[in-house]
Structure formats: structure tokens, C-alpha cells
Write a protein that holds these residues in place. Structure first.
Motif, PDB file in Angstrom:
ATOM      1  N   HIS A  58      -1.041   2.860 -16.868  1.00  0.00           N
ATOM      2  CA  HIS A  58       0.409   2.729 -16.927  1.00  0.00           C
ATOM      3  C   HIS A  58       1.093   3.967 -17.502  1.00  0.00           C
ATOM      4  CE1 HIS A  58      -0.969   1.207 -20.888  1.00  0.00           C
ATOM      5  NE2 HIS A  58       0.126   1.793 -21.339  1.00  0.00           N
ATOM      6  N   GLU A  59       0.468   4.650 -18.436  1.00  0.00           N
ATOM      7  CA  GLU A  59       1.104   5.839 -19.008  1.00  0.00           C
ATOM      8  C   GLU A  59       1.178   6.982 -17.988  1.00  0.00           C
ATOM      9  OE1 GLU A  59      -0.747   6.975 -22.628  1.00  0.00           O
ATOM     10  OE2 GLU A  59      -0.147   5.165 -23.703  1.00  0.00           O
ATOM     11  N   ILE A  60       0.114   7.150 -17.205  1.00  0.00           N
ATOM     12  CA  ILE A  60       0.128   8.197 -16.176  1.00  0.00           C
ATOM     13  C   ILE A  60       1.168   7.877 -15.111  1.00  0.00           C
ATOM     14  CG2 ILE A  60      -1.249   9.356 -14.410  1.00  0.00           C
ATOM     15  CD1 ILE A  60      -3.703   8.809 -16.099  1.00  0.00           C
ATOM     16  N   ILE A  61       1.222   6.607 -14.699  1.00  0.00           N
ATOM     17  CA  ILE A  61       2.210   6.202 -13.692  1.00  0.00           C
ATOM     18  C   ILE A  61       3.620   6.392 -14.228  1.00  0.00           C
ATOM     19  CG2 ILE A  61       3.030   4.280 -12.288  1.00  0.00           C
ATOM     20  CD1 ILE A  61       0.190   3.174 -12.312  1.00  0.00           C
ATOM     21  N   TYR A  62       3.811   6.074 -15.509  1.00  0.00           N
ATOM     22  CA  TYR A  62       5.137   6.244 -16.122  1.00  0.00           C
ATOM     23  C   TYR A  62       5.592   7.703 -16.073  1.00  0.00           C
ATOM     24  CZ  TYR A  62       8.553   7.058 -19.774  1.00  0.00           C
ATOM     25  OH  TYR A  62       9.656   7.487 -20.459  1.00  0.00           O
ATOM     26  N   TYR A  64       4.798  10.041 -14.011  1.00  0.00           N
ATOM     27  CA  TYR A  64       5.156  10.451 -12.659  1.00  0.00           C
ATOM     28  C   TYR A  64       6.482   9.842 -12.231  1.00  0.00           C
ATOM     29  CZ  TYR A  64       0.882  12.937 -11.393  1.00  0.00           C
ATOM     30  OH  TYR A  64      -0.104  13.875 -11.312  1.00  0.00           O
ATOM     31  N   LEU A  65       6.663   8.551 -12.486  1.00  0.00           N
ATOM     32  CA  LEU A  65       7.878   7.882 -12.028  1.00  0.00           C
ATOM     33  C   LEU A  65       9.100   8.276 -12.845  1.00  0.00           C
ATOM     34  CD1 LEU A  65       6.564   4.281 -11.256  1.00  0.00           C
ATOM     35  CD2 LEU A  65       6.945   6.179  -9.690  1.00  0.00           C
ATOM     36  N   ALA A  66       8.892   8.751 -14.068  1.00  0.00           N
ATOM     37  CA  ALA A  66      10.022   9.172 -14.894  1.00  0.00           C
ATOM     38  C   ALA A  66      10.478  10.583 -14.575  1.00  0.00           C
ATOM     39  CB  ALA A  66       9.645   9.084 -16.376  1.00  0.00           C
ATOM     40  N   ARG A  67       9.751  11.283 -13.730  1.00  0.00           N
ATOM     41  CA  ARG A  67      10.074  12.688 -13.460  1.00  0.00           C
ATOM     42  C   ARG A  67      11.471  12.899 -12.899  1.00  0.00           C
ATOM     43  NH1 ARG A  67       5.505  15.889 -10.399  1.00  0.00           N
ATOM     44  NH2 ARG A  67       4.418  15.157 -12.283  1.00  0.00           N
ATOM     45  N   SER A  98       3.530  -1.667 -13.489  1.00  0.00           N
ATOM     46  CA  SER A  98       2.217  -2.076 -12.980  1.00  0.00           C
ATOM     47  C   SER A  98       2.351  -2.987 -11.781  1.00  0.00           C
ATOM     48  CB  SER A  98       1.423  -2.776 -14.098  1.00  0.00           C
ATOM     49  OG  SER A  98       1.249  -1.922 -15.209  1.00  0.00           O
ATOM     50  N   ILE A  99       3.324  -3.906 -11.808  1.00  0.00           N
ATOM     51  CA  ILE A  99       3.515  -4.816 -10.678  1.00  0.00           C
ATOM     52  C   ILE A  99       3.968  -4.036  -9.444  1.00  0.00           C
ATOM     53  CG2 ILE A  99       4.904  -6.727  -9.799  1.00  0.00           C
ATOM     54  CD1 ILE A  99       4.931  -7.878 -12.619  1.00  0.00           C
ATOM     55  N   MET A 100       4.922  -3.114  -9.622  1.00  0.00           N
ATOM     56  CA  MET A 100       5.385  -2.338  -8.480  1.00  0.00           C
ATOM     57  C   MET A 100       4.265  -1.489  -7.897  1.00  0.00           C
ATOM     58  SD  MET A 100       8.245   0.666  -8.190  1.00  0.00           S
ATOM     59  CE  MET A 100       7.042   1.813  -8.851  1.00  0.00           C
ATOM     60  N   ALA A 101       3.513  -0.800  -8.764  1.00  0.00           N
ATOM     61  CA  ALA A 101       2.401   0.014  -8.278  1.00  0.00           C
ATOM     62  C   ALA A 101       1.321  -0.862  -7.659  1.00  0.00           C
ATOM     63  CB  ALA A 101       1.819   0.833  -9.432  1.00  0.00           C
ATOM     64  N   GLY A 102       1.136  -2.075  -8.203  1.00  0.00           N
ATOM     65  CA  GLY A 102       0.160  -3.003  -7.634  1.00  0.00           C
ATOM     66  C   GLY A 102       0.537  -3.456  -6.240  1.00  0.00           C
ATOM     67  N   ILE A 103       1.847  -3.608  -5.983  1.00  0.00           N
ATOM     68  CA  ILE A 103       2.305  -3.971  -4.636  1.00  0.00           C
ATOM     69  C   ILE A 103       1.963  -2.865  -3.647  1.00  0.00           C
ATOM     70  CG2 ILE A 103       4.358  -4.372  -3.230  1.00  0.00           C
ATOM     71  CD1 ILE A 103       5.592  -5.807  -5.619  1.00  0.00           C
ATOM     72  N   PHE A 104       2.213  -1.620  -4.031  1.00  0.00           N
ATOM     73  CA  PHE A 104       1.883  -0.504  -3.142  1.00  0.00           C
ATOM     74  C   PHE A 104       0.367  -0.386  -2.957  1.00  0.00           C
ATOM     75  CE2 PHE A 104       6.205   0.691  -4.066  1.00  0.00           C
ATOM     76  CZ  PHE A 104       6.618   1.332  -2.914  1.00  0.00           C
ATOM     77  N   GLY A 144       7.512   5.582   2.457  1.00  0.00           N
ATOM     78  CA  GLY A 144       8.894   5.310   2.072  1.00  0.00           C
ATOM     79  C   GLY A 144       9.087   5.322   0.570  1.00  0.00           C
ATOM     80  N   GLY A 145       8.141   4.725  -0.167  1.00  0.00           N
ATOM     81  CA  GLY A 145       8.227   4.759  -1.620  1.00  0.00           C
ATOM     82  C   GLY A 145       8.118   6.171  -2.170  1.00  0.00           C
ATOM     83  N   TYR A 146       7.204   6.962  -1.603  1.00  0.00           N
ATOM     84  CA  TYR A 146       7.049   8.345  -2.045  1.00  0.00           C
ATOM     85  C   TYR A 146       8.302   9.158  -1.718  1.00  0.00           C
ATOM     86  CZ  TYR A 146       5.327  13.134  -2.381  1.00  0.00           C
ATOM     87  OH  TYR A 146       5.179  14.457  -2.713  1.00  0.00           O
TER      88      TYR A 146
END
Length: 272
Positions: A58-62, A64-67, A98-104, A144-146
Motif C-alpha cells: 500500500h505504501e508503494i501504491i500510495y 505512485y498514485l499521489a504523484r 487496496s480495493i481500487m488496485a485489487g479491482i484492476f 484507461g486507469g493508467y
């Protein structure tokens, strides 16, 4: 001497449903509901598993998504860190991420369950499209998400923060992530347009002529859709989303044309 007259075979035999999945009988309404419940449960389980895997990172995903927001704050010489008002907000944020990334992450399996739900109504020759369908739909959803994270969201953040230059921005994690998650998932779903058109063309619901004839209305509809998705009134941000949507519609026309040509060639072979 009696003459034996043989009945000629039919020229255009209608395809038979695949008995492997339909078992030679039509499913009742309750059986359809049970099948839908099973596919939905499996999809939910896959999202839970995917969210669990993503929560570990979750920290790594955060980061990237906070960029998009942190880069905007850095360029405008503003504090880059986001704030929160409730002690449980960071934990809730990591759950949402985590839920959003889990959907992808689980999107290929979810789309496979969707295919298995509709496959009993398909003919045997139509079921061979399962893997192209899964790769196309999951690829478009992830793309699309990217696209939303890489292009649409930074443009929108830059416009919104710069527009309020006379004020001091105090962006909280909940406000930003609700906006970011909505935009990323919405654009991912909208990018499924070619896959939807492809399925409709396989069933003969739409044709290339119909899509070309209504191109001007599609351009208008995609412009309205882009304006509704982008959280700002910045024309540059709207154009960043709108132009790819028009390109996706043109791609849909090409895919529909390929399906039409294949069906036409098949009919000619049957007539011969």
C-alpha cells in the motif's frame, strides 16, 4: 423402375448451441439467477484477494498514485504532503487504495467470469473469442486507469490548484483520493467502449454503417462524457480525455468492420 430422390442438404444450416455448457436445454430464470450469483461471488472473492495482495504494497501504491497532486504542489512551491482530520483516515485511505488496485489486478478474472455467464447463450464458433475478449477488455480497463493517472489527473490538479492561487490549499487525503479514485475507475470503464462495440457487432446489433452514420453524434456524446468525467472546467484537461475517446470510437468502427467482413466471408463460403 423407381427413382430415388434424395433431399438436398440445406444451403445455410443454422449453427447449433454448444451442448457442453447448455446441456441441450435452456436455462430457467432461477438457474440464470443462480449462475449470476455464483459469478458475482467469485468476482467479489477475487477482488478481496487482489485487495489483500495490494494492501501489502500500500505504501508503494500510495507514492505512485499521489504523484499527480504532489508534483503539482512541488511545481507551485506549495507543501507537498496531504493532511487528514481524523486519526483513522490514513488507514481508511490505504483500504480504499487496496480495493481500487485489487479491482484492476483482478479485472482479467472478473471479465472471465462475465464471459462464462454469457457464454451459454453463444454458439460454438462464437466461444473461441473468449481470450481475445478477456485480453481486450482487461487491457482497455487498465489502460484507461493508467491514462487517467498519467495524463488526465495531473492536468486537472494543476488547473484546480493554480486556479485558487489566492488561497492556501489544505488538501486532505480523503478529498483527493475520492476524486482520484472516481476519475481513474470512471476513465477505465469508459475505455471499454471498443470491447462493448465488438460484442454488439458479434451479435449483429450494430454494424459499421450504423457507427459511421452516427459519428457526429458520437463525437458530441464523447465531448459531453469527457466534460462530465474531468473534475475541472479546464478545456485542456477536457481535451486530454475527449480526444482519446474519439479515437476509441474510431477503433470500435475498425473492430466492427473486421467482424462484419468475417461474417460476410463466412456466408459466401456456406453458399458455395
Amino acid at each position: 423402375m423407381a427413382t430415388i430422390i434424395e433431399n438436398p442438404p440445406p444451403q445455410n444450416p443454422s449453427p447449433e448451441p454448444d451442448p457442453e455448457l447448455s446441456n441441450g436445454k435452456q436455462m430457467s430464470f432461477l438457474e440464470h439467477l443462480e449462475e449470476l450469483r455464483k459469478r458475482l461471488l467469485r468476482s467479489v472473492y477475487s477482488i478481496i484477494v487482489g485487495a489483500g495482495v495490494c494492501f501489502y504494497f500500500h505504501e508503494i501504491i500510495y507514492l505512485y498514485l499521489a504523484r499527480p497532486i504532489t508534483s503539482t504542489m512541488h511545481e507551485l512551491h506549495l507543501p507537498e504532503s496531504l493532511g487528514y482530520l481524523n486519526p483513522v483516515d490514513p488507514f481508511n485511505l490505504y483500504i480504499k487504495i487496496s480495493i481500487m488496485a485489487g479491482i484492476f489486478l483482478a479485472s482479467p478474472y472478473i471479465l472471465w467470469q462475465l464471459w462464462l455467464f454469457i457464454s451459454p447463450g453463444l454458439y460454438r464458433n462464437e466461444k473461441k473469442y473468449v481470450w481475445p475478449f478477456i485480453f481486450l477488455t482487461s487491457g482497455l480497463f487498465i489502460s484507461g486507469g493508467y491514462f487517467a493517472w498519467r495524463l488526465a489527473l495531473p492536468k486537472a490538479m494543476r488547473f484546480l490548484v493554480d486556479f485558487g492561487g489566492h488561497f492556501t490549499p489544505m488538501v486532505t487525503i480523503n478529498e483527493y483520493w475520492d476524486l482520484a479514485i472516481t476519475l481513474i475507475v470512471a476513465v477505465g470503464v469508459v475505455f471499454e467502449l471498443p470491447a462493448v462495440i465488438l460484442v454488439l457487432s458479434v451479435f449483429g446489433i450494430v454494424t459499421p454503417g450504423f457507427l459511421i452514420k452516427n459519428f457526429r453524434y458520437a463525437v458530441l456524446a464523447t465531448a459531453i462524457l469527457a466534460a462530465g468525467i474531468v473534475p475541472s472546467n479546464d478545456m485542456a484537461s477536457i481535451f486530454v480525455v475527449w480526444i482519446p475517446l474519439v479515437g476509441l470510437y474510431i477503433l470500435s468502427i475498425g473492430l466492427c468492420w473486421l467482424v462484419y467482413l468475417k461474417k460476410k466471408r463466412k456466408r459466401k463460403n456456406e453458399e458455395v
